[in-house]
Design an enzyme around this catalytic site. Structure first.
Site, PDB file in Angstrom:
ATOM      1  N   TYR A 102      32.888 -26.718  -4.496  1.00 21.95           N
ATOM      2  CA  TYR A 102      31.657 -26.302  -3.546  1.00 21.95           C
ATOM      3  C   TYR A 102      32.110 -25.205  -2.836  1.00 21.95           C
ATOM      4  CZ  TYR A 102      28.232 -27.066  -0.119  1.00 21.95           C
ATOM      5  OH  TYR A 102      27.222 -26.535   1.018  1.00 21.95           O
ATOM      6  N   LEU A 156      18.140 -21.978  -0.161  1.00 25.22           N
ATOM      7  CA  LEU A 156      18.697 -23.298   0.344  1.00 25.22           C
ATOM      8  C   LEU A 156      19.126 -24.116  -1.031  1.00 25.22           C
ATOM      9  CD1 LEU A 156      16.360 -24.252   3.052  1.00 25.22           C
ATOM     10  CD2 LEU A 156      18.111 -22.708   3.194  1.00 25.22           C
ATOM     11  N   LYS A 201      30.560 -21.617  -2.829  1.00 26.81           N
ATOM     12  CA  LYS A 201      29.762 -20.902  -1.460  1.00 26.81           C
ATOM     13  C   LYS A 201      30.453 -19.584  -1.126  1.00 26.81           C
ATOM     14  CE  LYS A 201      25.977 -23.606  -0.684  1.00 26.81           C
ATOM     15  NZ  LYS A 201      24.884 -23.270  -0.441  1.00 26.81           N
ATOM     16  N   GLY A 261      15.066 -24.688  -2.921  1.00 23.40           N
ATOM     17  CA  GLY A 261      15.476 -25.968  -2.433  1.00 23.40           C
ATOM     18  C   GLY A 261      14.552 -26.444  -1.272  1.00 23.40           C
ATOM     19  N   THR A 304      27.927 -22.061   4.513  1.00 23.76           N
ATOM     20  CA  THR A 304      28.569 -23.691   4.993  1.00 23.76           C
ATOM     21  C   THR A 304      29.997 -23.579   5.785  1.00 23.76           C
ATOM     22  OG1 THR A 304      29.418 -25.772   3.976  1.00 23.76           O
ATOM     23  CG2 THR A 304      29.312 -23.987   2.793  1.00 23.76           C
ATOM     24  N   ALA A 341      20.823 -25.692  -3.982  1.00 26.51           N
ATOM     25  CA  ALA A 341      22.356 -25.842  -3.929  1.00 26.51           C
ATOM     26  C   ALA A 341      22.806 -27.291  -4.916  1.00 26.51           C
ATOM     27  CB  ALA A 341      23.278 -25.613  -2.958  1.00 26.51           C
ATOM     28  N   GLU A 357      32.231 -25.512   5.210  1.00 26.09           N
ATOM     29  CA  GLU A 357      32.912 -25.913   4.291  1.00 26.09           C
ATOM     30  C   GLU A 357      33.730 -24.505   3.755  1.00 26.09           C
ATOM     31  OE1 GLU A 357      33.978 -28.683   1.757  1.00 26.09           O
ATOM     32  OE2 GLU A 357      33.284 -29.891   3.720  1.00 26.09           O
TER      33      GLU A 357
HETATM   34  P1  NAP Z   1      20.084 -31.039  -0.535  1.00 17.86           P
HETATM   35  O1  NAP Z   1      19.227 -31.907   0.276  1.00 17.86           O
HETATM   36  O2  NAP Z   1      20.900 -31.530  -1.417  1.00 17.86           O
HETATM   37  O3  NAP Z   1      18.710 -29.922  -1.249  1.00 17.86           O
HETATM   38  C1  NAP Z   1      19.237 -29.106  -2.064  1.00 17.86           C
HETATM   39  C2  NAP Z   1      18.164 -28.559  -2.642  1.00 17.86           C
HETATM   40  O4  NAP Z   1      18.358 -27.606  -3.937  1.00 17.86           O
HETATM   41  C3  NAP Z   1      16.979 -29.503  -3.566  1.00 17.86           C
HETATM   42  O5  NAP Z   1      15.710 -29.087  -3.138  1.00 17.86           O
HETATM   43  C4  NAP Z   1      17.354 -29.183  -5.119  1.00 17.86           C
HETATM   44  O6  NAP Z   1      16.336 -29.764  -5.736  1.00 17.86           O
HETATM   45  C5  NAP Z   1      17.843 -27.699  -4.971  1.00 17.86           C
HETATM   46  N1  NAP Z   1      18.469 -27.351  -6.055  1.00 17.86           N
HETATM   47  C6  NAP Z   1      19.675 -27.697  -6.755  1.00 17.86           C
HETATM   48  N2  NAP Z   1      19.953 -27.262  -7.944  1.00 17.86           N
HETATM   49  C7  NAP Z   1      18.934 -26.212  -8.038  1.00 17.86           C
HETATM   50  C8  NAP Z   1      18.776 -25.134  -8.895  1.00 17.86           C
HETATM   51  N3  NAP Z   1      19.709 -24.939  -9.882  1.00 17.86           N
HETATM   52  N4  NAP Z   1      17.598 -24.247  -8.829  1.00 17.86           N
HETATM   53  C9  NAP Z   1      16.715 -24.730  -7.746  1.00 17.86           C
HETATM   54  N5  NAP Z   1      16.835 -25.603  -6.866  1.00 17.86           N
HETATM   55  C10 NAP Z   1      17.921 -26.345  -7.010  1.00 17.86           C
HETATM   56  O7  NAP Z   1      20.621 -30.168   0.619  1.00 17.86           O
HETATM   57  P2  NAP Z   1      20.638 -29.652   2.170  1.00 17.86           P
HETATM   58  O8  NAP Z   1      21.266 -30.510   2.863  1.00 17.86           O
HETATM   59  O9  NAP Z   1      19.004 -29.638   2.481  1.00 17.86           O
HETATM   60  O10 NAP Z   1      21.022 -28.454   2.159  1.00 17.86           O
HETATM   61  C11 NAP Z   1      20.347 -27.206   1.900  1.00 17.86           C
HETATM   62  C12 NAP Z   1      21.296 -25.985   1.672  1.00 17.86           C
HETATM   63  O11 NAP Z   1      22.221 -25.683   2.756  1.00 17.86           O
HETATM   64  C13 NAP Z   1      22.472 -26.163   0.452  1.00 17.86           C
HETATM   65  O12 NAP Z   1      22.349 -24.948  -0.048  1.00 17.86           O
HETATM   66  C14 NAP Z   1      23.546 -26.774   1.234  1.00 17.86           C
HETATM   67  O13 NAP Z   1      24.642 -26.403   0.325  1.00 17.86           O
HETATM   68  C15 NAP Z   1      23.628 -26.029   2.446  1.00 17.86           C
HETATM   69  N6  NAP Z   1      24.262 -26.483   3.694  1.00 17.86           N
HETATM   70  C16 NAP Z   1      24.134 -27.746   3.945  1.00 17.86           C
HETATM   71  C17 NAP Z   1      24.622 -28.557   5.036  1.00 17.86           C
HETATM   72  C18 NAP Z   1      24.232 -29.716   5.390  1.00 17.86           C
HETATM   73  O14 NAP Z   1      25.104 -30.343   6.468  1.00 17.86           O
HETATM   74  N7  NAP Z   1      23.186 -30.309   5.142  1.00 17.86           N
HETATM   75  C19 NAP Z   1      25.479 -27.655   5.836  1.00 17.86           C
HETATM   76  C20 NAP Z   1      25.804 -26.382   5.336  1.00 17.86           C
HETATM   77  C21 NAP Z   1      25.309 -25.841   4.304  1.00 17.86           C
HETATM   78  P3  NAP Z   1      16.306 -31.216  -6.142  1.00 17.86           P
HETATM   79  O15 NAP Z   1      15.629 -31.976  -5.129  1.00 17.86           O
HETATM   80  O16 NAP Z   1      15.637 -31.073  -7.733  1.00 17.86           O
HETATM   81  O17 NAP Z   1      17.644 -32.011  -6.438  1.00 17.86           O
HETATM   82  O1  G4F Z   2      28.895 -36.636   4.239  1.00 15.80           O
HETATM   83  P1  G4F Z   2      29.848 -35.927   3.330  1.00 15.80           P
HETATM   84  O2  G4F Z   2      29.775 -35.886   1.874  1.00 15.80           O
HETATM   85  O3  G4F Z   2      29.557 -34.368   3.830  1.00 15.80           O
HETATM   86  P2  G4F Z   2      30.756 -33.025   3.516  1.00 15.80           P
HETATM   87  O4  G4F Z   2      31.814 -33.251   2.694  1.00 15.80           O
HETATM   88  O5  G4F Z   2      31.047 -32.856   4.944  1.00 15.80           O
HETATM   89  O6  G4F Z   2      29.416 -31.919   3.159  1.00 15.80           O
HETATM   90  C1  G4F Z   2      28.362 -31.818   3.811  1.00 15.80           C
HETATM   91  O7  G4F Z   2      28.452 -30.775   4.843  1.00 15.80           O
HETATM   92  C2  G4F Z   2      28.631 -29.489   4.539  1.00 15.80           C
HETATM   93  C3  G4F Z   2      28.977 -28.653   5.568  1.00 15.80           C
HETATM   94  O8  G4F Z   2      30.355 -28.639   6.209  1.00 15.80           O
HETATM   95  C4  G4F Z   2      27.692 -28.890   3.399  1.00 15.80           C
HETATM   96  F1  G4F Z   2      28.156 -27.818   3.224  1.00 15.80           F
HETATM   97  C5  G4F Z   2      27.538 -29.854   2.366  1.00 15.80           C
HETATM   98  O9  G4F Z   2      26.639 -29.398   1.547  1.00 15.80           O
HETATM   99  C6  G4F Z   2      27.193 -31.206   2.798  1.00 15.80           C
HETATM  100  O10 G4F Z   2      26.081 -31.248   3.159  1.00 15.80           O
HETATM  101  O11 G4F Z   2      31.267 -36.122   3.791  1.00 15.80           O
HETATM  102  C7  G4F Z   2      31.696 -36.072   5.017  1.00 15.80           C
HETATM  103  C8  G4F Z   2      33.024 -36.509   5.336  1.00 15.80           C
HETATM  104  C9  G4F Z   2      33.944 -36.018   4.313  1.00 15.80           C
HETATM  105  O12 G4F Z   2      35.240 -36.123   4.839  1.00 15.80           O
HETATM  106  C10 G4F Z   2      34.237 -37.430   3.406  1.00 15.80           C
HETATM  107  O13 G4F Z   2      35.310 -37.650   2.693  1.00 15.80           O
HETATM  108  O14 G4F Z   2      33.012 -37.852   5.156  1.00 15.80           O
HETATM  109  C11 G4F Z   2      33.926 -38.607   4.367  1.00 15.80           C
HETATM  110  N1  G4F Z   2      33.648 -39.688   3.775  1.00 15.80           N
HETATM  111  C12 G4F Z   2      34.374 -40.911   4.022  1.00 15.80           C
HETATM  112  N2  G4F Z   2      33.513 -41.971   2.974  1.00 15.80           N
HETATM  113  C13 G4F Z   2      32.564 -40.052   2.868  1.00 15.80           C
HETATM  114  C14 G4F Z   2      32.680 -41.448   2.371  1.00 15.80           C
HETATM  115  N3  G4F Z   2      31.630 -39.078   2.259  1.00 15.80           N
HETATM  116  C15 G4F Z   2      30.724 -39.514   1.420  1.00 15.80           C
HETATM  117  N4  G4F Z   2      29.826 -38.638   1.025  1.00 15.80           N
HETATM  118  N5  G4F Z   2      30.740 -40.871   1.069  1.00 15.80           N
HETATM  119  C16 G4F Z   2      31.708 -41.880   1.574  1.00 15.80           C
HETATM  120  O15 G4F Z   2      31.664 -43.062   1.168  1.00 15.80           O
END
Ligand code: NAP
Ligand code: G4F
Length: 359
Positions: free
Chosen positions: A160, A89, A164, A8, A136, A91, A138
């Site tokens: 999701y 990472l 996870k 990732g 996460t 996903a 979530e």
């Molecule tokens: P992101 O920007 O969506 O990045 C996901 C990464 O995974 C990208 O590099 C993507 O590649 C790669 N990927 C997807 N499918 C894959 C596969 N089958 N094999 C190899 N690589 C793959 O996510 P992020 O926000 O950086 O989050 C990083 C990790 O933390 C994820 O596991 C996410 O679920 C978790 N997480 C995120 C948050 C948050 O708020 N950001 C919170 C809790 C947990 P491409 O660029 O090619 O799509």
């Molecule tokens: O930004 P979101 O899509 O993030 P969400 O669903 O909280 O998930 C992110 O955080 C997780 C950690 O808690 C990660 F595990 C996951 O990979 C990801 O990074 O939505 C946040 C909130 C939701 O309640 C959604 O319903 O915003 C609300 N929302 C309202 N309007 C929207 C929108 N979300 C999106 N994406 N787009 C809208 O227009």
């Protein structure tokens, strides 16, 4: 020199983590997917020699094609790289999309994690390779306790979250079964100027910038009442590393301990571009009006609602603060919004300059 492998690496967190580890003197290997279009934008600061500079020597940065769902590919990469630290990472990380693609999300987020752990075990790397699993908030979904901590029971609300939860438990199971240093960082939402453009914070910061520069008329959102504990991604990747440096393999909640509504994020983002938003109406009829002009800038579109929603998330970062010395409030909510909006104002300005050059 320590060697790290990041799956990732092209994502928001992967790119910041790669920079962080290179600055710490690691040899960093990243897995990228084959794509028909360019997917390394977030790595440009590393790949560009001039931008990388002396500290971020990209000589220590190596990219490999791969996919966590491809078992033989994962085993081959692991046997060639033999990392000291592995950060999983990779996903399908979009909650809304997981309702459309539940099977695929399970393959990547669940089975992908198993593939990584199995590769470590099969190759006899259990004493060498420490594994970080990107868990996460979530997992808490329909929250059973406020705030959520390491001991709070899980209740996921999306495919999701359910995928996870497999990743979480299989990581813990490999730790207990094979005495591996395999740990979960239970990270609450973290955002940045590199956040994917369909996550709500980035969608808002980009829209505020475009609306301010006359490039967009209106922003349509889903649930404005949703509450999230939003932190800054750069601060959170430091914590991923700290979790692997801890003397014992343990799971940690990483959060700021503060939550805000989507509506508040909108207000602050528009404030940063000099627009005051006034709200009228309720539910799907709610509108965000430009107080100065009376124009409708924000409305609600039910297509962004989810079949099941996570209404609120609030993390308790006490364990990380106490045992890892991590500072959960390094970047405030206000500062985070400012960073994102400022970056998007520049991005939109640049797009416009480039467009004019070719007009
Ligand atoms: P992101 O920007 O969506 O990045 C996901 C990464 O995974 C990208 O590099 C993507 O590649 C790669 N990927 C997807 N499918 C894959 C596969 N089958 N094999 C190899 N690589 C793959 O996510 P992020 O926000 O950086 O989050 C990083 C990790 O933390 C994820 O596991 C996410 O679920 C978790 N997480 C995120 C948050 C948050 O708020 N950001 C919170 C809790 C947990 P491409 O660029 O090619 O799509
Ligand atoms: O930004 P979101 O899509 O993030 P969400 O669903 O909280 O998930 C992110 O955080 C997780 C950690 O808690 C990660 F595990 C996951 O990979 C990801 O990074 O939505 C946040 C909130 C939701 O309640 C959604 O319903 O915003 C609300 N929302 C309202 N309007 C929207 C929108 N979300 C999106 N994406 N787009 C809208 O227009």
């Amino acid at each position: 020199m320590k060697r790290a492998l990041i799956t990732g690496v092209t994502g928001q967190d992967g790119s910041y983590l790669a920079e962080f580890l290179l600055e710490k003197g690691y040899e960093v290997h990243g897995v990228i997917r084959r794509s028909s279009s360019y997917n390394q934008e977030r790595l440009e600061d590393i790949l560009d020699d001039e931008a990388a500079g002396a500290l971020l020597s990209n000589q220590n940065f190596h990219l490999h094609y791969g996919d966590v769902t491809d078992t033989s590919n994962v085993i081959r990469l692991m046997s060639e790289i033999r990392p000291d630290e592995l950060y999983n990472l990779a996903a399908q990380s979009h909650v809304r999309v997981s309702f459309d693609m539940p099977g695929y999300t399970l393959d990547v987020d669940g089975k992908g994690t198993l593939n990584i752990l199995e590769a470590v075990r099969i190759l006899g790397l259990t004493d060498k390779t420490k594994v970080y699993q990107a868990s996460t908030s979530e997992l808490y979904g329909k929250v059973q306790e406020v705030p959520q901590k390491e001991t709070t029971p899980f209740y996921p609300r999306s495919p999701y979250g359910v995928a996870k939860i497999y990743g979480f438990w299989i990581t813990k199971n490999y730790r207990e079964s094979y005495n591996m240093f395999a740990v979960n960082g239970i990270l609450f939402n973290h955002e940045s100027e590199r956040r994917g453009e369909t996550f709500v914070t980035r969608k808002i910061s980009l829209a505020a910038a475009r609306i301010a520069q006359g490039k967009q008329k209106k922003l349509s959102l889903g649930n404005l009442d949703s509450l999230r504990d939003w932190g800054y991604a750069k601060d959170y990747v430091e914590c991923m590393w700290l979790i692997l440096q801890h003397d014992k393999p343990e799971d940690f909640v990483i959060a700021t301990g503060e939550m805000h509504t989507v509506r508040e994020f909108v207000e602050l983002a528009f404030n940063h571009v000099g627009i005051e938003i006034e709200w009228t109406g309720k539910g799907v009829d709610e509108r965000g009006i430009n107080k100065a002009t009376g124009d409708v800038l924000v409305d609600v579109d039910p297509k962004f609602f989810r079949p099941t929603e996570v209404d609120q998330l609030l993390g308790d970062p006490t364990k990380a603060r106490t045992l890892l010395g991590w500072n959960p409030t390094k970047t405030s909510f206000e500062e985070l919004v400012r960073i994102m909006v400022q970056a998007d104002m520049k991005k939109v300005e640049k797009e416009e300059r480039v467009k004019k050059m070719f007009d």
